[in-house]
Enzyme design. Structure first.
Site, PDB file in Angstrom:
ATOM      1  N   HIS A  75     -12.285  57.902 -11.806  1.00 29.43           N
ATOM      2  CA  HIS A  75     -12.563  58.172 -10.348  1.00 29.43           C
ATOM      3  C   HIS A  75     -12.332  56.814  -9.657  1.00 29.43           C
ATOM      4  O   HIS A  75     -12.730  55.970 -10.294  1.00 29.43           O
ATOM      5  CB  HIS A  75     -13.786  58.800 -10.087  1.00 29.43           C
ATOM      6  CG  HIS A  75     -15.202  57.944 -10.561  1.00 29.43           C
ATOM      7  ND1 HIS A  75     -15.460  56.742  -9.977  1.00 29.43           N
ATOM      8  CD2 HIS A  75     -15.702  57.982 -11.988  1.00 29.43           C
ATOM      9  CE1 HIS A  75     -16.578  56.476 -10.658  1.00 29.43           C
ATOM     10  NE2 HIS A  75     -16.674  57.046 -11.911  1.00 29.43           N
ATOM     11  N   ASP A  77     -13.764  55.754  -6.813  1.00 32.06           N
ATOM     12  CA  ASP A  77     -15.060  55.166  -5.904  1.00 32.06           C
ATOM     13  C   ASP A  77     -15.839  54.369  -6.804  1.00 32.06           C
ATOM     14  O   ASP A  77     -15.858  54.671  -8.190  1.00 32.06           O
ATOM     15  CB  ASP A  77     -16.076  56.330  -5.003  1.00 32.06           C
ATOM     16  CG  ASP A  77     -16.390  57.412  -6.187  1.00 32.06           C
ATOM     17  OD1 ASP A  77     -15.791  57.913  -7.073  1.00 32.06           O
ATOM     18  OD2 ASP A  77     -17.507  57.856  -6.112  1.00 32.06           O
ATOM     19  N   ASP A 114     -17.170  50.648 -13.570  1.00 32.66           N
ATOM     20  CA  ASP A 114     -17.277  52.052 -13.479  1.00 32.66           C
ATOM     21  C   ASP A 114     -16.771  52.542 -11.894  1.00 32.66           C
ATOM     22  O   ASP A 114     -17.478  52.285 -11.166  1.00 32.66           O
ATOM     23  CB  ASP A 114     -18.852  52.504 -13.482  1.00 32.66           C
ATOM     24  CG  ASP A 114     -19.354  53.829 -13.385  1.00 32.66           C
ATOM     25  OD1 ASP A 114     -18.502  54.610 -13.416  1.00 32.66           O
ATOM     26  OD2 ASP A 114     -20.371  54.155 -13.155  1.00 32.66           O
ATOM     27  N   GLU A 144     -17.002  60.547  -6.913  1.00 34.31           N
ATOM     28  CA  GLU A 144     -17.737  60.987  -8.051  1.00 34.31           C
ATOM     29  C   GLU A 144     -19.218  60.556  -7.929  1.00 34.31           C
ATOM     30  O   GLU A 144     -20.077  61.116  -8.592  1.00 34.31           O
ATOM     31  CB  GLU A 144     -16.963  60.471  -9.338  1.00 34.31           C
ATOM     32  CG  GLU A 144     -17.330  60.910 -10.566  1.00 34.31           C
ATOM     33  CD  GLU A 144     -18.718  59.976 -11.168  1.00 34.31           C
ATOM     34  OE1 GLU A 144     -19.134  60.530 -12.125  1.00 34.31           O
ATOM     35  OE2 GLU A 144     -18.744  59.019 -10.865  1.00 34.31           O
ATOM     36  N   GLU A 145     -19.379  59.484  -7.521  1.00 40.81           N
ATOM     37  CA  GLU A 145     -20.693  58.778  -7.694  1.00 40.81           C
ATOM     38  C   GLU A 145     -21.794  59.628  -6.805  1.00 40.81           C
ATOM     39  O   GLU A 145     -22.912  59.435  -7.193  1.00 40.81           O
ATOM     40  CB  GLU A 145     -20.703  57.346  -7.221  1.00 40.81           C
ATOM     41  CG  GLU A 145     -19.882  56.376  -8.119  1.00 40.81           C
ATOM     42  CD  GLU A 145     -20.438  56.248  -9.676  1.00 40.81           C
ATOM     43  OE1 GLU A 145     -21.393  57.018 -10.085  1.00 40.81           O
ATOM     44  OE2 GLU A 145     -19.676  55.522 -10.617  1.00 40.81           O
ATOM     45  N   ASP A 168     -14.315  57.284 -18.535  1.00 46.29           N
ATOM     46  CA  ASP A 168     -15.332  57.056 -17.695  1.00 46.29           C
ATOM     47  C   ASP A 168     -16.698  56.959 -18.518  1.00 46.29           C
ATOM     48  O   ASP A 168     -17.625  56.816 -17.737  1.00 46.29           O
ATOM     49  CB  ASP A 168     -15.654  58.058 -16.531  1.00 46.29           C
ATOM     50  CG  ASP A 168     -16.564  57.527 -15.296  1.00 46.29           C
ATOM     51  OD1 ASP A 168     -16.904  56.443 -15.353  1.00 46.29           O
ATOM     52  OD2 ASP A 168     -17.241  58.347 -14.597  1.00 46.29           O
ATOM     53  N   HIS A 465     -24.316  50.497 -11.781  1.00 42.69           N
ATOM     54  CA  HIS A 465     -24.896  51.164 -10.844  1.00 42.69           C
ATOM     55  C   HIS A 465     -25.830  49.903 -10.270  1.00 42.69           C
ATOM     56  O   HIS A 465     -26.890  50.220  -9.361  1.00 42.69           O
ATOM     57  CB  HIS A 465     -25.693  52.466 -10.757  1.00 42.69           C
ATOM     58  CG  HIS A 465     -24.747  53.385 -11.079  1.00 42.69           C
ATOM     59  ND1 HIS A 465     -25.017  54.603 -11.169  1.00 42.69           N
ATOM     60  CD2 HIS A 465     -23.261  53.717 -11.632  1.00 42.69           C
ATOM     61  CE1 HIS A 465     -24.148  55.554 -11.266  1.00 42.69           C
ATOM     62  NE2 HIS A 465     -23.081  54.842 -11.529  1.00 42.69           N
TER      63      HIS A 465
END
Length: 493
Positions: A75, A77, A114, A144-145, A168, A465
């Site tokens: 992904h 983003d 990520d 995605e997030e 991922d 994150h």
């Protein structure tokens, strides 16, 4: 030395290009254009589908035309998190990287490995003429997030391959064949505010320095939730010392464990000394509780100072009516958070959890936003019932959105058998086969492409994150070598 000097250079140079692209979730315009321009420059067939996913196609190496088609998926983003003292605009600024021994991290922000590292490996495959492989497609989804929107929007029939390798996951040497489903919850209420009281002083409460992290991968570490800690401090202040709540705000993203929480309160002059001592006692207890998981925890209780240049609007100094304030804080304390249940079928894996991600009390509005995860749909529903009960008892409304089922493990997967065999030959040991307590896109993609045989892999990342996110340099090289060998070993149709 920069990350462009690291090996394998073809992967790290592609990752560097992605770090130049601001790409927080829901703002993927720049990175989408970058990917399409990159494909044009490298003479790779590419297009964006009608919703914004980017798809590339690479023809088979001569002699490999009859191999099963492979989709490499990641992904575009990233999660936009930064330390409070870091000046960074995720909509305009590139990510600045630092090499720290065997790790790459960013300067006070999330790194975006990520899933930038997975996308970088897929691009490296596309521009490596020496690789041997069958027909390959690259699928780079968006958003995605914050909702897996791109995966959910993908139409059947767009992709032609038989095997999906998701890039991922976040531990080299582990192959993932299952993941948790998710469900968002938002509790809300309105309240009246009262005029600034006489004989009170305005104080600010700051809870900060928590580790935070990925609400799926790191939930098992039992790190502090700054929203919970702030509520633990506020409840005795409200109920014992006559403190009045003006506002409260903590957490910024549904899938990140909250690292900071801030409140503004009125403290009665007559009980100021007692309130300060109470905060000190609770702070010491919290630091002792979380000494191992959150050694940087800080609690600051000090006279409120209006930030330079900030102008208070009319009514900003009013406080929350007392009974509502107490109900809101009690609801935050009672809301499930962290690990709810461990898996019976896969020892050591979390089955069900909740991340109480964001709380806010401001200008007449109260809300709490949570992300629940579970590999068992009925357990996720039971957790939702528990949360609904908590907030309805506190006089709040609650709504559930964005639900999706998990990816059911298939231990008999043919591509899993191939990848295990390749890994064993390369490294002399079997990879670990796992399911993950996080939301991979595989389960959603299987809805549109139920025939796909799927496995997830990737290099080692820690603390995604959060601004502590870092990528293990040696694991990138091993993952790249492994991916190349797997592509060469894909069986015939």
């Amino acid at each position: 030395m920069t990350i462009k000097d690291l090996q394998p250079s073809i992967v790290w140079n592609n990752f560097y290009g992605l770090t130049r692209c601001p790409r927080p979730s829901k703002h993927e315009e720049i990175v989408r254009k970058y990917l399409l321009d990159w494909a044009a420059e490298h003479k790779v067939e590419a297009f964006a589908d009608e919703t914004g996913n980017v798809i590339m196609r690479i023809p088979a190496t001569p002699g490999y035309e009859n191999r099963k088609g492979v989709i490499l998926q990641g992904h575009m983003d990233m999660v936009p998190q930064k330390n409070a003292d870091t000046i960074h605009d995720f909509l305009t600024d590139p990510i600045e990287t630092v090499i720290d021994g065997d790790w790459v991290r960013a300067k006070g922000t999330t790194l975006g490995a990520d899933n930038g590292m997975g996308v970088a490996m897929a691009l490296a495959v596309a521009e490596s003429p020496e690789l041997k492989h069958g027909p390959i497609e690259i699928l780079v989804t968006y958003d995605e997030e914050t909702g897996m929107t791109g995966a959910q929007a993908l139409k059947p029939g767009v992709l032609k391959g038989d095997i999906l390798i998701n890039l991922d996951s976040e531990t080299e040497g582990e192959l993932y064949i299952g993941c948790a489903g998710g469900l968002d919850a938002t509790a809300s209420a309105r309240y009246r505010r009262k005029a600034e009281p006489a004989h009170h002083q305005c104080y600010s409460l700051s809870v900060k320095g928590c580790q935070g992290g990925h609400s799926g991968m790191d939930i098992i570490l039992c790190r502090a939730n700054a929203n919970k800690l702030a509520a633990r401090i506020l409840l005795p202040l409200l109920t014992r010392y006559g403190v009045k709540l003006i506002d409260l705000e903590g957490g910024t993203l549904r899938n990140a464990i909250p690292r900071e929480c801030f409140a503004t309160v009125y403290v009665p002059d007559a009980k100021l000394g007692q309130a300060i001592k109470a905060v000190g006692r609770i702070t010491e207890a919290l630091k002792n509780e979380y000494a191992a998981t959150d050694p940087g925890l800080q609690v600051v209780f000090e006279p409120y100072v209006c930030p330079e240049g900030e102008v208070c609007e009319s009514g900003d100094c009013r406080y929350v009516e007392e009974d509502k304030a107490e109900n809101f804080i009690r609801a935050i304390l009672a809301c499930p958070d962290g690990v709810e249940r461990m898996s019976d079928s896969m020892p050591g894996m979390v089955e069900t959890s909740n991340n109480m991600a964001m709380v806010k009390v401001f200008r007449g509005e109260f809300y709490v936003k949570c992300l629940m995860r579970s590999s068992v749909d009925s357990a996720k529903e039971a957790l939702a019932q528990k949360m609904e009960s908590v907030f309805k008892l506190a006089g709040c409304k609650i709504r559930f959105t964005g639900g999706y089922s998990g990816w059911a493990p298939n231990a008999a997967s043919p591509i899993l058998a191939t990848m295990k065999e390749v890994y064993s030959k390369m490294y002399g040991k079997q990879p670990l086969v796992m399911a993950i307590h996080a939301g991979l896109e595989c389960g959603i993609l299987a809805g549109a492409y139920p025939h796909w045989d799927m496995v997830s892999m990737g290099p080692t990342l820690l603390s995604p994150h959060s601004p502590d996110e870092r990528c293990h340099i040696p694991s990138v090289a091993r993952s790249w070598d492994f991916l190349k060998a797997v592509l060469e070993a894909i069986p015939e149709k």
